[in-house]
Design a protein around this motif. Structure first.
Motif, PDB file in Angstrom:
ATOM      1  N   GLN A   8       0.835  -1.204   0.000  1.00  0.00           N
ATOM      2  CA  GLN A   8       0.000   0.000   0.000  1.00  0.00           C
ATOM      3  C   GLN A   8       0.864   1.245   0.000  1.00  0.00           C
ATOM      4  O   GLN A   8       0.613   2.201  -0.702  1.00  0.00           O
ATOM      5  N   PHE A   9       1.937   1.202   0.779  1.00  0.00           N
ATOM      6  CA  PHE A   9       2.804   2.370   0.866  1.00  0.00           C
ATOM      7  C   PHE A   9       3.449   2.672  -0.479  1.00  0.00           C
ATOM      8  O   PHE A   9       3.631   3.811  -0.835  1.00  0.00           O
ATOM      9  N   LYS A  10       3.787   1.641  -1.228  1.00  0.00           N
ATOM     10  CA  LYS A  10       4.439   1.844  -2.519  1.00  0.00           C
ATOM     11  C   LYS A  10       3.501   2.517  -3.518  1.00  0.00           C
ATOM     12  O   LYS A  10       3.953   3.094  -4.493  1.00  0.00           O
ATOM     13  N   ARG A  11       2.216   2.433  -3.276  1.00  0.00           N
ATOM     14  CA  ARG A  11       1.261   3.064  -4.181  1.00  0.00           C
ATOM     15  C   ARG A  11       1.044   4.535  -3.838  1.00  0.00           C
ATOM     16  O   ARG A  11       0.390   5.255  -4.563  1.00  0.00           O
ATOM     17  N   ALA A  12       1.565   4.964  -2.694  1.00  0.00           N
ATOM     18  CA  ALA A  12       1.331   6.337  -2.261  1.00  0.00           C
ATOM     19  C   ALA A  12       2.188   7.306  -3.057  1.00  0.00           C
ATOM     20  O   ALA A  12       3.348   7.044  -3.355  1.00  0.00           O
ATOM     21  N   ALA A  13       1.602   8.450  -3.409  1.00  0.00           N
ATOM     22  CA  ALA A  13       2.368   9.497  -4.074  1.00  0.00           C
ATOM     23  C   ALA A  13       3.407  10.023  -3.096  1.00  0.00           C
ATOM     24  O   ALA A  13       3.123  10.243  -1.930  1.00  0.00           O
ATOM     25  N   GLY A  14       4.642  10.189  -3.598  1.00  0.00           N
ATOM     26  CA  GLY A  14       5.702  10.662  -2.724  1.00  0.00           C
ATOM     27  C   GLY A  14       6.068   9.616  -1.685  1.00  0.00           C
ATOM     28  O   GLY A  14       6.481   9.942  -0.573  1.00  0.00           O
ATOM     29  N   PHE A  76      -1.424  25.089   4.358  1.00  0.00           N
ATOM     30  CA  PHE A  76      -1.178  24.307   3.146  1.00  0.00           C
ATOM     31  C   PHE A  76       0.175  24.675   2.543  1.00  0.00           C
ATOM     32  O   PHE A  76       0.965  23.797   2.169  1.00  0.00           O
ATOM     33  N   ASP A  77       0.446  25.970   2.428  1.00  0.00           N
ATOM     34  CA  ASP A  77       1.706  26.417   1.825  1.00  0.00           C
ATOM     35  C   ASP A  77       2.917  25.894   2.594  1.00  0.00           C
ATOM     36  O   ASP A  77       3.941  25.548   1.989  1.00  0.00           O
ATOM     37  N   LEU A  81       6.097  21.423   0.948  1.00  0.00           N
ATOM     38  CA  LEU A  81       7.532  21.681   1.048  1.00  0.00           C
ATOM     39  C   LEU A  81       8.196  21.827  -0.316  1.00  0.00           C
ATOM     40  O   LEU A  81       9.172  22.568  -0.469  1.00  0.00           O
ATOM     41  N   LYS A  82       7.676  21.121  -1.330  1.00  0.00           N
ATOM     42  CA  LYS A  82       8.274  21.162  -2.677  1.00  0.00           C
ATOM     43  C   LYS A  82       7.728  22.297  -3.529  1.00  0.00           C
ATOM     44  O   LYS A  82       8.163  22.484  -4.670  1.00  0.00           O
ATOM     45  N   ARG A  83       6.772  23.038  -2.972  1.00  0.00           N
ATOM     46  CA  ARG A  83       6.200  24.189  -3.671  1.00  0.00           C
ATOM     47  C   ARG A  83       5.657  23.831  -5.056  1.00  0.00           C
ATOM     48  O   ARG A  83       5.843  24.551  -6.025  1.00  0.00           O
ATOM     49  N   ASN A  84       4.964  22.689  -5.149  1.00  0.00           N
ATOM     50  CA  ASN A  84       4.407  22.281  -6.435  1.00  0.00           C
ATOM     51  C   ASN A  84       2.881  22.237  -6.427  1.00  0.00           C
ATOM     52  O   ASN A  84       2.253  21.681  -7.320  1.00  0.00           O
ATOM     53  N   GLY A  85       2.277  22.828  -5.394  1.00  0.00           N
ATOM     54  CA  GLY A  85       0.823  22.949  -5.370  1.00  0.00           C
ATOM     55  C   GLY A  85       0.057  21.756  -4.845  1.00  0.00           C
ATOM     56  O   GLY A  85      -1.174  21.780  -4.792  1.00  0.00           O
ATOM     57  N   VAL A  86       0.758  20.703  -4.450  1.00  0.00           N
ATOM     58  CA  VAL A  86       0.111  19.527  -3.866  1.00  0.00           C
ATOM     59  C   VAL A  86       0.987  19.018  -2.715  1.00  0.00           C
ATOM     60  O   VAL A  86       2.157  19.373  -2.605  1.00  0.00           O
ATOM     61  N   ILE A  87       0.394  18.186  -1.870  1.00  0.00           N
ATOM     62  CA  ILE A  87       1.128  17.600  -0.748  1.00  0.00           C
ATOM     63  C   ILE A  87       1.216  16.094  -0.965  1.00  0.00           C
ATOM     64  O   ILE A  87       0.191  15.419  -1.110  1.00  0.00           O
ATOM     65  N   ASP A  88       2.444  15.570  -1.014  1.00  0.00           N
ATOM     66  CA  ASP A  88       2.589  14.122  -1.137  1.00  0.00           C
ATOM     67  C   ASP A  88       2.735  13.511   0.259  1.00  0.00           C
ATOM     68  O   ASP A  88       2.743  14.217   1.272  1.00  0.00           O
ATOM     69  N   PHE A  89       2.853  12.186   0.312  1.00  0.00           N
ATOM     70  CA  PHE A  89       2.822  11.514   1.609  1.00  0.00           C
ATOM     71  C   PHE A  89       3.992  11.910   2.506  1.00  0.00           C
ATOM     72  O   PHE A  89       3.825  12.149   3.706  1.00  0.00           O
ATOM     73  N   GLY A  90       5.193  11.989   1.942  1.00  0.00           N
ATOM     74  CA  GLY A  90       6.357  12.375   2.735  1.00  0.00           C
ATOM     75  C   GLY A  90       6.201  13.762   3.328  1.00  0.00           C
ATOM     76  O   GLY A  90       6.522  13.997   4.500  1.00  0.00           O
ATOM     77  N   ARG A  94       6.035  14.633   7.450  1.00  0.00           N
ATOM     78  CA  ARG A  94       7.039  15.554   8.013  1.00  0.00           C
ATOM     79  C   ARG A  94       6.397  16.829   8.552  1.00  0.00           C
ATOM     80  O   ARG A  94       6.811  17.346   9.591  1.00  0.00           O
ATOM     81  N   SER A  95       5.410  17.339   7.830  1.00  0.00           N
ATOM     82  CA  SER A  95       4.772  18.584   8.254  1.00  0.00           C
ATOM     83  C   SER A  95       3.833  18.357   9.434  1.00  0.00           C
ATOM     84  O   SER A  95       3.779  19.165  10.367  1.00  0.00           O
TER      85      SER A  95
END
Length: 213
Positions: A8-14, A76-77, A81-90, A94-95
């Motif tokens: 399941q984790f491998k399917r997660a974005a980021g 949200f901002d 962390l990557k400033r790409n407009g979305v939040i991935d799992f990592g 961390r946040s």
């Protein structure tokens, strides 16, 4: 958790190894895995692409995906962390770590400073403080007169701006937050300490009285 969980984790974005995320944060491996379940729920609430978009994030925080809110935008901002407009799992883990009850207060103070430093100048100016106060009051459904808001901002700024240069620097903010713990009330989510015991809804409340601002 067994092999199914790893898949399941491998399917997660980021996707990042839960063991690595646990080493970098206050969360245990089992708590990171529980956060993945939460992440899946949020990231599939609207767009269903395995990434958390701003509308999904706001829906999770305030149960409303359309209401414009500076407080939600700022959180949200800072999560993005990557400033790409979305939040991935990592980024999510961390946040979210900053809100863990066991995260050092110094880290919470730094995060809160960045939250109020709307323009990223390294200082909090009076207008930025006022904008955030208004956003928090608005989300808390607290209706105060313009004069009352100005009084809150003036008192807070007068107390914080110790060198009188018209802005609050990180050291002044640290001193203010240390004297006024209520400023960091929203920086801790108690349920994160027991996330594997009870699966919560991801809701950050900003219920704060004017005496706490």
């Amino acid at each position: 958790m067994g092999c199914a969980s790893s898949k399941q984790f491998k399917r997660a974005a980021g996707y990042e190894d839960p063991n690595i995320l646990a080493k970098e944060t206050t969360f245990s491996v089992s708590e990171v895995e529980a956060l993945y379940e939460l992440y899946k729920k949020i990231s599939h609430s609207i767009f269903k692409d395995g990434l958390i978009h701003k509308e999904e994030f706001q829906l999770a925080l305030f149960r409303n995906s359309n209401k414009k809110n500076l407080f939600a935008d700022r959180i949200f901002d800072l999560f993005d962390l990557k400033r790409n407009g979305v939040i991935d799992f990592g980024e999510f883990v961390r946040s979210l770590n900053i809100f863990h009850p066991d995260t050092p207060m110094a880290e919470k103070i730094t995060f809160a400073f960045r939250l109020y430093d709307l323009r990223g100048t390294g200082f909090i100016e009076r207008e930025e403080l006022k904008e955030m106060v208004l956003a928090i009051l608005n989300e808390s459904d607290l209706l105060l007169s313009d004069d009352a808001v100005e009084q809150i901002v003036d008192q807070t700024f007068k107390q914080a701006d110790m060198n009188g240069d018209g802005k609050i620097d990180p050291d002044e903010w640290k001193a203010l937050a240390t004297k006024n713990p209520a400023l960091l009330k929203n920086m801790t989510l108690p349920y994160l300490k027991d996330i594997t015991m009870a699966f919560p809804s991801f809701v950050l409340t900003s219920e704060v009285g004017d005496e706490e601002l």
